[in-house]
Design a protein around this motif. Structure first.
Motif, PDB file in Angstrom:
ATOM      1  N   UNK A 370       0.869  -1.264   0.078  1.00 38.45           N
ATOM      2  CA  UNK A 370      -0.124   0.160  -0.126  1.00 38.45           C
ATOM      3  C   UNK A 370       0.622   1.225  -0.009  1.00 38.45           C
ATOM      4  N   UNK A 371       0.745   2.145  -0.866  1.00 39.42           N
ATOM      5  CA  UNK A 371       1.388   3.367  -1.108  1.00 39.42           C
ATOM      6  C   UNK A 371       0.431   4.435  -1.192  1.00 39.42           C
ATOM      7  N   UNK A 372       0.879   5.889  -0.855  1.00 37.01           N
ATOM      8  CA  UNK A 372       0.381   7.054  -0.838  1.00 37.01           C
ATOM      9  C   UNK A 372       1.084   8.166  -0.808  1.00 37.01           C
ATOM     10  N   UNK A 373       0.730   9.113  -1.717  1.00 38.99           N
ATOM     11  CA  UNK A 373       1.596  10.344  -1.983  1.00 38.99           C
ATOM     12  C   UNK A 373       0.610  11.502  -1.963  1.00 38.99           C
ATOM     13  N   UNK A 374       0.912  12.657  -1.726  1.00 40.49           N
ATOM     14  CA  UNK A 374       0.381  13.971  -1.558  1.00 40.49           C
ATOM     15  C   UNK A 374       1.212  15.203  -1.649  1.00 40.49           C
ATOM     16  N   UNK A 375       1.061  15.834  -2.594  1.00 41.74           N
ATOM     17  CA  UNK A 375       1.932  17.125  -2.908  1.00 41.74           C
ATOM     18  C   UNK A 375       0.979  18.267  -3.462  1.00 41.74           C
ATOM     19  N   UNK A 376       1.576  19.262  -2.893  1.00 45.13           N
ATOM     20  CA  UNK A 376       0.846  20.596  -3.404  1.00 45.13           C
ATOM     21  C   UNK A 376       1.746  21.587  -4.128  1.00 45.13           C
ATOM     22  N   UNK A 377       1.264  22.405  -5.021  1.00 43.88           N
ATOM     23  CA  UNK A 377       2.148  23.530  -5.754  1.00 43.88           C
ATOM     24  C   UNK A 377       1.413  24.576  -5.615  1.00 43.88           C
ATOM     25  N   UNK A 408      10.661   8.063  -3.863  1.00 44.85           N
ATOM     26  CA  UNK A 408       9.636   9.165  -3.487  1.00 44.85           C
ATOM     27  C   UNK A 408       8.393   8.958  -4.582  1.00 44.85           C
ATOM     28  N   UNK A 409       7.332   8.653  -4.272  1.00 39.24           N
ATOM     29  CA  UNK A 409       6.241   8.363  -5.181  1.00 39.24           C
ATOM     30  C   UNK A 409       5.859   9.750  -5.767  1.00 39.24           C
ATOM     31  N   UNK A 410       6.045  10.882  -5.416  1.00 39.63           N
ATOM     32  CA  UNK A 410       5.541  11.782  -5.972  1.00 39.63           C
ATOM     33  C   UNK A 410       6.388  12.585  -7.166  1.00 39.63           C
ATOM     34  N   UNK A 411       7.873  11.955  -7.311  1.00 38.45           N
ATOM     35  CA  UNK A 411       8.512  12.578  -8.319  1.00 38.45           C
ATOM     36  C   UNK A 411       8.850  11.524  -9.363  1.00 38.45           C
ATOM     37  N   UNK A 412       9.501  11.853 -10.573  1.00 41.89           N
ATOM     38  CA  UNK A 412       9.770  10.802 -11.485  1.00 41.89           C
ATOM     39  C   UNK A 412      11.015  10.248 -11.148  1.00 41.89           C
ATOM     40  N   UNK A 413      11.576   9.265 -11.851  1.00 40.92           N
ATOM     41  CA  UNK A 413      12.543   8.306 -11.875  1.00 40.92           C
ATOM     42  C   UNK A 413      13.805   9.011 -11.747  1.00 40.92           C
ATOM     43  N   UNK A 414      14.016  10.081 -12.430  1.00 37.30           N
ATOM     44  CA  UNK A 414      15.135  10.907 -12.082  1.00 37.30           C
ATOM     45  C   UNK A 414      15.268  11.677 -10.924  1.00 37.30           C
ATOM     46  N   UNK A 541       1.758   6.056 -16.964  1.00 34.03           N
ATOM     47  CA  UNK A 541       2.211   6.031 -15.548  1.00 34.03           C
ATOM     48  C   UNK A 541       2.962   7.328 -15.452  1.00 34.03           C
ATOM     49  N   UNK A 542       2.341   8.218 -14.645  1.00 33.93           N
ATOM     50  CA  UNK A 542       2.613   9.668 -14.448  1.00 33.93           C
ATOM     51  C   UNK A 542       2.834   9.862 -12.817  1.00 33.93           C
ATOM     52  N   UNK A 543       3.040  11.257 -12.595  1.00 33.64           N
ATOM     53  CA  UNK A 543       3.509  11.382 -11.238  1.00 33.64           C
ATOM     54  C   UNK A 543       2.432  12.321 -10.523  1.00 33.64           C
ATOM     55  N   UNK A 544       2.233  12.225  -9.131  1.00 35.49           N
ATOM     56  CA  UNK A 544       1.514  13.105  -8.492  1.00 35.49           C
ATOM     57  C   UNK A 544       2.044  14.737  -8.759  1.00 35.49           C
ATOM     58  N   UNK A 545       3.124  15.019  -8.714  1.00 37.45           N
ATOM     59  CA  UNK A 545       3.854  16.175  -8.777  1.00 37.45           C
ATOM     60  C   UNK A 545       3.382  16.678 -10.097  1.00 37.45           C
ATOM     61  N   UNK A 546       3.578  15.938 -11.251  1.00 32.89           N
ATOM     62  CA  UNK A 546       3.267  16.336 -12.615  1.00 32.89           C
ATOM     63  C   UNK A 546       1.619  16.809 -12.751  1.00 32.89           C
ATOM     64  N   UNK A 547       0.854  16.034 -12.159  1.00 31.14           N
ATOM     65  CA  UNK A 547      -0.537  16.299 -12.231  1.00 31.14           C
ATOM     66  C   UNK A 547      -1.077  17.500 -11.451  1.00 31.14           C
ATOM     67  N   UNK A 548      -0.288  17.967 -10.191  1.00 31.77           N
ATOM     68  CA  UNK A 548      -0.679  18.870  -9.731  1.00 31.77           C
ATOM     69  C   UNK A 548      -0.424  20.341 -10.335  1.00 31.77           C
ATOM     70  N   UNK A 549       0.598  20.206 -11.215  1.00 32.02           N
ATOM     71  CA  UNK A 549       1.262  21.274 -11.959  1.00 32.02           C
ATOM     72  C   UNK A 549       0.153  21.349 -13.216  1.00 32.02           C
ATOM     73  N   UNK A 550      -0.284  20.411 -13.375  1.00 32.17           N
ATOM     74  CA  UNK A 550      -1.332  20.446 -14.930  1.00 32.17           C
ATOM     75  C   UNK A 550      -2.491  21.052 -14.277  1.00 32.17           C
TER      76      UNK A 550
END
Length: 846
Positions: A370-377, A408-414, A541-550
């Motif tokens: 079970x994983x979870x992530x939460x990011x705000x911009x 870090x589930x919020x960010x990409x592979x790099x 397969x995308x990232x929470x950080x990318x979707x928050x920015x969109x």
């Protein structure tokens, strides 16, 4: 008198003196020549520069709780060497005196070289039959440590090892080098500067450098607050840190023995009183004396709520232009350290965001991963305000068990080592935006039905997203419903898969993909976003950080801002540095974004995202996302101030969240209390306003009329319907008067307003209906028997009689009496011959 010689004579004369008192007695022992040694001495530079040594970098976050300093709170220290340089007046006098008493009693009277000690050491070397020591002054030790530090900065392990051996090896050449450079130091710097530099560079064991870091590491105090026994105990470490450092009780005895020697020297030199000496001497070096602070280097030692953000900052160092021109320059500057970095993290909202994940997405779950992530911009700047994960950060080689992670589930592979997660219906945002960007409106009606479509019917103009595609693509709606035609707002609020597939059939899949890219969304693994039809429903397969920015882009009327994490910084010398400036661009037109916001607000007020709305009255837009069997669940929201993405799902594997329950929530709904609580904390601090209004031009929608297809062949009807943008479904033959095999009717019927992509059911004729005979006439002609006879002659053998009473005023001579007044079926209507018929006869009484 000898102690002043070094400051009075020239270097050449000094060389001769040193060769006489130090080198000549060793010629017989080592075979070196005096002339070669003097040549080495004369070839050296006049002095060595005291440069900045590697120091800690400190990360700060915004915070208004207890312990903040001017609205900031330190969340992490990052360093190659644990050092914090401090000025002379921030060092305890006990420590200053202990360094002199323990390492160089005549420090304030010699000129860099203590000739008395040189003579004594030379005689000791002759007696010992080798090079046993070197009578190093504090200035000479400082020279040595500067070279040691330079050695440690060499790029390869082999180069570091060679340079270190050269800086520390026992040789007359090295000793002469130290002597000359020490004399140069004394001419270039004051005694206070040299003593301060020595205490800031000295190694105290356990990757601890400098008196400030040592005071904090072993006694949990600042250097200025060191007591006499503490100061002497620290200075006792510097000559033999491996055996005297206070990081292990095994060294306590050796440390105390050397400390007592230093205390005795301080008493003899009048630096402390007899009472001070005795009290310090009587203080044992034990567990009660040592009050260590655990090493806090790196993000694993960061403030507990901030570790994932810390990790993201460290991995972004290469992007910090304020550290240097190139990535190599920036990495080197960061390694040298001494920077205070004031980040965008807001602990006031980060702490509740992190706690919510820990509460509702337990890290200790063992049934599945079970994983979870939460990011705000921040909308309009890209400043990352929160970054949380349900796992505890641990990047050690041995790890910390199942409750920890280094991904870090919020960010990409790099930047996070994550390969991302399918975005589900949150990705429908890009179909909505591409739809509006193509000039289509929210009022357009499309088919929301679940069905199977031919993938070849989707337009894909690009070549880097996969394809070409073909074959059947079956899909379903959540719950299996087929709601028929619906407008785009309703489809978005309900996240109806069928409607978005219908929209995708009218768009270029590459336009949808490009819309996502333009709003900063990418596959976490770095591969191109796919353009297969299923991508409409969120398989990339995308990232929470990318979707928050969109979603922040929509809230900012189409302005996309790259994520940034540093507001400002100060350098090692206290210089103010600019940090990262927002990098923004107009990614989509303001009207497209503002119109999309209308539909996305419906999601949060009465649609699938309403459970995530904190209910504080602040306008909010958003979109939910759920993959097959709820293996991954999302909610992404934004106010006019802050956008937030929450993901809850499988970090590994495909366990269905529908089968999981925690804290009173079915697993697929755990995202909602996380988002609602996070947005409540954010809104309480940042507030929000009405979203910018659209101009209305994209609110409506064109309508299509179903054509009249009666009498046409099925093939012609199919071609016409598909040409107009409808779907075609053969409804089979029905009873009809139309020529057999031709189109009899459609559903919806001819002339009805329908939507692009709606499936029209076409029914063909059996050709079996004929006009029903008129046995009513003027209501005065046919008796029941006459009418029945006529009908039977034409095949209607089931004829029933019914009665209609005439008005009471009717005269007995009225010609309507006992005549057929109406029939069912009605005269002239098309019916299948032989069906039951009812004839209504008019009578005075029934």
């Amino acid at each position: 008198m000898l102690s002043g010689v070094a400051g009075l004579v020239g270097f050449s004369a000094l060389a001769g003196l040193l060769v006489t008192v130090m080198v000549t007695p060793a010629v017989a022992l080592t075979g070196i020549t005096a002339s070669s040694t003097i040549g080495i001495f004369d070839s050296l530079p006049e002095y060595i520069v005291i440069n900045q040594q590697p120091e800690r970098n400190t990360l700060w976050a915004q915070y208004h709780g207890e312990g903040n300093t001017n609205g900031y709170y330190p969340i992490a220290t990052i360093y190659d060497q644990n050092r914090q340089e401090v000025p002379y007046d921030q060092i305890s006098q006990f420590a200053l005196d202990a360094a002199v008493a323990g390492e160089d009693e005549r420090f304030f009277t010699h000129g860099g070289v203590d000739v008395q000690s040189v003579i004594r050491t030379a005689l000791d070397n002759v007696i010992a039959g080798g090079i046993e020591g070197g009578s190093s002054t504090l200035s000479m030790q400082l020279v040595k440590q500067i070279y040691v530090q330079q050695a440690l900065q060499e790029p390869t392990e082999e180069e570091r090892k060679a340079a270190y051996e050269q800086a520390t090896g026992l040789s007359f050449d090295r000793k002469l080098k130290e002597m000359k450079l020490a004399i140069g130091l004394e001419k270039q710097y004051t005694k206070k500067e040299i003593l301060t530099a020595y205490l800031n560079i000295a190694f105290f064991g356990d990757n601890t450098y400098g008196i400030q870091a040592a005071a904090q590491r072993y006694f949990s105090v600042d250097a200025k607050d060191l007591t006499l026994p503490q100061a002497a105990s620290l200075i006792a470490i510097v000559q033999f840190p491996n055996s005297r450092a206070l990081d292990t009780p095994d060294n306590y005895e050796a440390n105390e023995a050397r400390r007592d020697v230093i205390l005795a020297s301080m008493q003899r030199l009048g630096m402390v009183t007899d009472d001070e000496y005795q009290a310090a001497y009587d203080t044992p070096v034990d567990d009660a004396f040592v009050k260590p602070s655990p090493p806090s280097n790196g993000c694993i030692g960061a403030q507990e709520h901030s570790k994932w953000f810390c990790d993201y900052v460290v991995k972004n160092v290469k992007n910090f232009a304020f550290l240097g021109e190139t990535e190599a320059d920036r990495e080197a500057a960061w390694k040298r350290g001494g920077y205070n970095v004031y980040t965008t993290l807001d602990l006031d909202v980060q702490i509740p965001a992190q706690n919510l994940l820990w509460n509702y997405v337990p890290a200790a779950e063992t049934a599945f991963a079970l994983g979870g992530a939460n990011v705000s911009v921040e909308v309009g700047t890209g400043r990352v305000l929160t970054m949380a994960e349900n796992k505890v950060y641990d990047n050690t080689l041995e790890g910390g068990g199942p409750t920890t992670s280094a991904v870090n589930y919020n960010a990409n592979e790099e930047y996070g080592s994550s390969t991302g997660f399918p975005g589900g219906s949150t990705y429908k945002l890009f179909t909505l935006l591409a739809w509006l960007d193509a000039g289509k409106g929210l009022g357009e009606r499309v088919s929301g039905d679940a069905r199977t479509v031919d993938q070849a019917k989707f337009k894909v103009s690009c070549t880097d997203g996969g394809g070409p595609y073909g074959g059947p693509y079956p899909f379903k709606n959540d719950g299996g419903q087929s709601p028929g035609a619906m407008d785009i707002v309703t489809a978005t609020a309900g996240s109806v898969n069928g409607a978005f597939i219908s929209m995708g059939l009218q768009l270029d899949q590459c336009a949808i993909r490009d819309m996502a890219k333009n709003l900063g969304v990418e596959r976490a693994d770095g591969d191109p976003l796919t353009t297969n039809p299923s991508a409409i429903l969120g398989t990339n397969e995308i990232t929470p950080l990318g979707m928050a920015g969109a979603y922040a882009t929509v809230a900012a009327s189409g302005k996309y801002c790259e994520p940034i994490v540093v507001d400002r910084a100060t350098g090692p010398d206290g210089e103010e540095l600019p940090g990262q400036s927002p990098t923004c661009r107009q990614a989509i037109s303001a009207n497209v974004a503002n119109t999309a916001a209308v539909a996305l607000q419906a999601v949060m007020t009465g649609g699938t995202g309403s459970a995530s709305n904190p209910g504080d009255g602040i306008p909010i837009l958003g979109k939910t996302g759920t993959t097959n069997n709820a293996e991954h669940t999302w909610i992404v929201t934004s106010t006019t101030r802050v956008a937030t993405a929450v993901w809850v799902g499988n970090s590994v594997g495909l366990y269905p969240l529908y089968d999981y329950e925690w804290a009173g929530y079915v697993g697929n709904r755990l995202r909602h209390p996380v988002m609602a609580g996070t947005m409540a904390a954010i809104n309480a601090k940042y507030g929000g306003a009405l979203f910018n209004a659209d101009d209305g031009t994209l609110r409506g929608g064109s309508s299509l009329q179903v054509p009249d297809l009666r009498g046409q062949s099925p093939e012609a009807a199919k071609a016409l319907l598909e040409g107009l943008g409808f779907g075609y479904l053969d409804g089979g033959p029905i009873d009809s008067e139309v020529e057999a095999g031709k189109v009899a009717q459609t559903d919806p019927p001819a002339g009805a307003t329908s939507a692009f992509g709606i499936v029209i059911t076409v029914y063909t004729s059996k050709g079996n209906k004929t006009a029903f005979p008129d046995v009513v006439g003027d209501g005065q002609t046919y008796s029941f028997d006459d009418a029945k006879t006529l009908l039977q002659s034409q095949g209607y053998n089931n004829v029933d009689e019914d009665c209609q009473k005439l008005p009471a005023s009717t005269l007995p001579t009225d010609p309507r009496i006992d005549k057929v007044g109406s029939s069912n079926p009605a005269p002239g209507s098309f019916v299948v011959p032989g069906q039951r018929v009812t004839l209504v006869v008019q009578k005075l009484t029934c």
